[in-house]
Design a protein around this motif. Structure first.
Motif, PDB file in Angstrom:
ATOM      1  N   ARG A   1      54.298  41.408  39.299  1.00  0.00           N
ATOM      2  CA  ARG A   1      54.183  40.770  40.607  1.00  0.00           C
ATOM      3  C   ARG A   1      52.756  40.828  41.137  1.00  0.00           C
ATOM      4  O   ARG A   1      52.256  39.868  41.702  1.00  0.00           O
ATOM      5  CB  ARG A   1      55.173  41.395  41.601  1.00  0.00           C
ATOM      6  CG  ARG A   1      55.295  40.534  42.870  1.00  0.00           C
ATOM      7  CD  ARG A   1      56.576  40.784  43.653  1.00  0.00           C
ATOM      8  NE  ARG A   1      57.718  40.911  42.774  1.00  0.00           N
ATOM      9  CZ  ARG A   1      58.352  42.055  42.522  1.00  0.00           C
ATOM     10  NH1 ARG A   1      57.974  43.178  43.089  1.00  0.00           N
ATOM     11  NH2 ARG A   1      59.379  42.079  41.711  1.00  0.00           N
TER      12      ARG A   1
ATOM     13  N   PHE B   1      50.842  38.263  39.262  1.00  0.00           N
ATOM     14  CA  PHE B   1      51.297  36.961  39.778  1.00  0.00           C
ATOM     15  C   PHE B   1      50.608  36.652  41.104  1.00  0.00           C
ATOM     16  O   PHE B   1      50.039  35.581  41.293  1.00  0.00           O
ATOM     17  CB  PHE B   1      52.822  37.012  39.934  1.00  0.00           C
ATOM     18  CG  PHE B   1      53.431  35.891  40.721  1.00  0.00           C
ATOM     19  CD1 PHE B   1      53.424  34.587  40.239  1.00  0.00           C
ATOM     20  CD2 PHE B   1      54.045  36.139  41.954  1.00  0.00           C
ATOM     21  CE1 PHE B   1      54.004  33.549  40.972  1.00  0.00           C
ATOM     22  CE2 PHE B   1      54.623  35.116  42.684  1.00  0.00           C
ATOM     23  CZ  PHE B   1      54.601  33.817  42.197  1.00  0.00           C
ATOM     24  N   HIS B   2      50.643  37.609  42.017  1.00  0.00           N
ATOM     25  CA  HIS B   2      49.942  37.409  43.297  1.00  0.00           C
ATOM     26  C   HIS B   2      48.468  37.094  43.059  1.00  0.00           C
ATOM     27  O   HIS B   2      47.895  36.220  43.714  1.00  0.00           O
ATOM     28  CB  HIS B   2      50.063  38.675  44.176  1.00  0.00           C
ATOM     29  CG  HIS B   2      51.437  38.897  44.732  1.00  0.00           C
ATOM     30  ND1 HIS B   2      51.850  40.107  45.250  1.00  0.00           N
ATOM     31  CD2 HIS B   2      52.501  38.071  44.825  1.00  0.00           C
ATOM     32  CE1 HIS B   2      53.121  40.004  45.646  1.00  0.00           C
ATOM     33  NE2 HIS B   2      53.533  38.787  45.396  1.00  0.00           N
TER      34      HIS B   2
ATOM     35  N   THR C   1      47.055  35.510  40.728  1.00  0.00           N
ATOM     36  CA  THR C   1      46.756  34.140  40.279  1.00  0.00           C
ATOM     37  C   THR C   1      46.552  33.200  41.470  1.00  0.00           C
ATOM     38  O   THR C   1      45.948  32.135  41.325  1.00  0.00           O
ATOM     39  CB  THR C   1      47.871  33.553  39.375  1.00  0.00           C
ATOM     40  OG1 THR C   1      49.089  33.441  40.127  1.00  0.00           O
ATOM     41  CG2 THR C   1      48.101  34.415  38.141  1.00  0.00           C
ATOM     42  N   PHE C   2      47.048  33.606  42.667  1.00  0.00           N
ATOM     43  CA  PHE C   2      46.868  32.754  43.844  1.00  0.00           C
ATOM     44  C   PHE C   2      45.419  32.739  44.323  1.00  0.00           C
ATOM     45  O   PHE C   2      45.050  31.946  45.192  1.00  0.00           O
ATOM     46  CB  PHE C   2      47.814  33.196  44.984  1.00  0.00           C
ATOM     47  CG  PHE C   2      49.246  32.779  44.723  1.00  0.00           C
ATOM     48  CD1 PHE C   2      49.972  33.349  43.682  1.00  0.00           C
ATOM     49  CD2 PHE C   2      49.859  31.813  45.503  1.00  0.00           C
ATOM     50  CE1 PHE C   2      51.280  32.961  43.427  1.00  0.00           C
ATOM     51  CE2 PHE C   2      51.175  31.419  45.251  1.00  0.00           C
ATOM     52  CZ  PHE C   2      51.879  31.990  44.215  1.00  0.00           C
ATOM     53  N   ALA C   3      44.607  33.607  43.736  1.00  0.00           N
ATOM     54  CA  ALA C   3      43.176  33.601  44.061  1.00  0.00           C
ATOM     55  C   ALA C   3      42.389  32.677  43.140  1.00  0.00           C
ATOM     56  O   ALA C   3      41.178  32.571  43.258  1.00  0.00           O
ATOM     57  CB  ALA C   3      42.618  35.021  43.968  1.00  0.00           C
ATOM     58  N   THR C   4      43.088  32.004  42.204  1.00  0.00           N
ATOM     59  CA  THR C   4      42.358  31.152  41.248  1.00  0.00           C
ATOM     60  C   THR C   4      42.422  29.684  41.657  1.00  0.00           C
ATOM     61  O   THR C   4      43.382  29.225  42.293  1.00  0.00           O
ATOM     62  CB  THR C   4      42.947  31.269  39.821  1.00  0.00           C
ATOM     63  OG1 THR C   4      44.281  30.713  39.806  1.00  0.00           O
ATOM     64  CG2 THR C   4      43.004  32.720  39.358  1.00  0.00           C
ATOM     65  N   LYS C   5      41.396  28.945  41.235  1.00  0.00           N
ATOM     66  CA  LYS C   5      41.386  27.496  41.446  1.00  0.00           C
ATOM     67  C   LYS C   5      42.477  26.838  40.602  1.00  0.00           C
ATOM     68  O   LYS C   5      43.050  25.824  40.993  1.00  0.00           O
ATOM     69  CB  LYS C   5      40.027  26.924  41.031  1.00  0.00           C
ATOM     70  CG  LYS C   5      38.872  27.364  41.908  1.00  0.00           C
ATOM     71  CD  LYS C   5      37.668  26.430  41.683  1.00  0.00           C
ATOM     72  CE  LYS C   5      36.501  26.826  42.564  1.00  0.00           C
ATOM     73  NZ  LYS C   5      35.631  27.834  41.930  1.00  0.00           N
TER      74      LYS C   5
ATOM     75  N   GLN D   1      45.466  27.792  39.980  1.00  0.00           N
ATOM     76  CA  GLN D   1      46.773  27.785  40.660  1.00  0.00           C
ATOM     77  C   GLN D   1      46.810  26.662  41.686  1.00  0.00           C
ATOM     78  O   GLN D   1      47.806  25.937  41.786  1.00  0.00           O
ATOM     79  CB  GLN D   1      47.039  29.157  41.309  1.00  0.00           C
ATOM     80  CG  GLN D   1      48.308  29.230  42.149  1.00  0.00           C
ATOM     81  CD  GLN D   1      48.059  28.994  43.649  1.00  0.00           C
ATOM     82  OE1 GLN D   1      46.920  29.095  44.113  1.00  0.00           O
ATOM     83  NE2 GLN D   1      49.105  28.657  44.377  1.00  0.00           N
ATOM     84  N   LYS D   2      45.721  26.468  42.429  1.00  0.00           N
ATOM     85  CA  LYS D   2      45.679  25.367  43.404  1.00  0.00           C
ATOM     86  C   LYS D   2      45.776  24.028  42.675  1.00  0.00           C
ATOM     87  O   LYS D   2      46.490  23.118  43.103  1.00  0.00           O
ATOM     88  CB  LYS D   2      44.375  25.418  44.222  1.00  0.00           C
ATOM     89  CG  LYS D   2      44.199  26.717  45.026  1.00  0.00           C
ATOM     90  CD  LYS D   2      45.164  26.789  46.212  1.00  0.00           C
ATOM     91  CE  LYS D   2      45.105  28.145  46.911  1.00  0.00           C
ATOM     92  NZ  LYS D   2      45.671  29.277  46.141  1.00  0.00           N
TER      93      LYS D   2
ATOM     94  N   MET E   1      49.478  23.538  41.013  1.00  0.00           N
ATOM     95  CA  MET E   1      50.531  23.220  41.988  1.00  0.00           C
ATOM     96  C   MET E   1      50.214  21.924  42.728  1.00  0.00           C
ATOM     97  O   MET E   1      51.120  21.138  43.022  1.00  0.00           O
ATOM     98  CB  MET E   1      50.719  24.395  42.947  1.00  0.00           C
ATOM     99  CG  MET E   1      51.249  25.635  42.215  1.00  0.00           C
ATOM    100  SD  MET E   1      51.826  26.930  43.335  1.00  0.00           S
ATOM    101  CE  MET E   1      52.237  28.219  42.136  1.00  0.00           C
TER     102      MET E   1
END
Ligand code: CAA
Length: 261
Positions: A231, A234-235, A237-241, A243-244, A247
């Motif tokens: 987890r 996983f969290h 990865t939300f700091a990566t470009k 992931q943006k 999605m």
């Protein structure tokens, strides 16, 4: 691209590297110089931004027939202990990029263990897996007893390690030792592994390497620790470009263009 004696390093696809063990006279027995070359090549590829995944293969007859028995034969306990014999085999497990083993023919002893160090194993119908060390008065030393137990369970591991019996590709597939048996003809398994590596190399590389890290954690951590680790990553990865981008592309119904950042 490289000057090796016992391996060949190639780049069959833009982001895919292929390492071929090339010591045909000894069925790719893993002598120390071969393993040094392999470690060097893998470390270079792991640090190469132009490479997303690596395929490791041998010949049609042998992926690798084990550690080099003739090299080991006269070694004393004090030699192998003081020189930490085979300890450097462990560095493969520390690499971040996925490695796919494409196995044809013999994968015995250290050869089977080398395949098990990889992240995914694809087998040709000719593949034969075994831990025959017991026939030599010794036991697996490259991780076979541990990685096999994780992969195929106790009873099958005991059978392989205590009898030395070779397991066919079909049996290995049934046991979950390999992902799949691939193809009929020569070279098919390598082609399939390159295709798989191409697919992996086309994804966002931070996510790919994070995914490899968390799956591997399942073999070291207990469930609660493993879930927590997953987890957290996983969290992260939300700091990566990527992931943006990933999605965003889904929501906008277009193909993502990952920048590995
Ligand atoms: N080490 C050193 N040389 C090896 C070797 C090995 N592991 N495996 C094969 N070779 C050599 C043979 O000595 C032979 O060399 P010469 O031509 O100079 O005699 C050459 O490769 C071809 O081998 P064969 O003539 O034996 O080929 P084959 O087709 O008749 O048999 C085989 C193939 C069944 C794989 C047989 O070679 C064999 O049993 N090899 C040894 C397998 C083995 O015991 N592996 C475990 C090694 S111990 C280990 O790996 C420890 C660990 O856990 C790290």
């Amino acid at each position: 691209t490289s000057n090796y004696e016992y391996i060949i390093v190639a780049q069959p696809e833009p982001r895919v590297a292929l390492i071929t063990l090339n010591r045909p006279k000894a069925l790719n027995a893993l002598c120390t110089p071969l393993f040094n070359e392999l470690n060097k090549a893998l470390a270079d590829l792991d640090g190469d931004d132009g490479v997303g995944a690596v395929v490791l293969t041998g010949s049609e007859k042998a992926f690798a027939a084990g550690a080099d028995i003739k090299e080991m034969r006269d070694k004393e306990y004090s030699d192998v202990f003081k020189n930490r014999f085979l300890e450097d085999w462990g560095t493969i497990g520390k690499l971040r990029k996925p490695i796919i083993a494409a196995v044809s023919g013999y994968a015995l002893g250290g050869g089977c263990e080398l395949a098990l160090m990889c992240d995914i194993i694809l087998a040709s119908p000719t593949a034969k897996f075994g831990q025959p060390e017991i026939n030599l008065g010794t036991i697996p030393g490259g991780g076979g007893s541990q990685r096999l137990a994780h992969a195929i369970g106790k009873s099958r591991t005991m059978e392989m390690v205590l009898t030395g019996r070779q397991v066919s590709a079909q049996e290995a597939e049934k046991w979950g030792l390999v992902s799949r048996v691939v193809g009929e003809g020569e070279g098919e398994v390598v082609k399939e592994a390159i295709e798989m590596a191409k697919t992996i190399a086309s994804k966002g590389q931070i996510a790919v390497q994070a995914a490899k890290e968390v799956v591997n954690a399942a073999y070291e951590l207990n469930l609660a620790e493993g879930l927590r680790f997953e987890r957290r990553i996983f969290h992260g990865t939300f700091a990566t470009k990527d992931q943006k981008e990933g999605m965003g592309a889904f929501a906008e119904k277009r193909k993502p263009e990952f920048t590995h950042s």
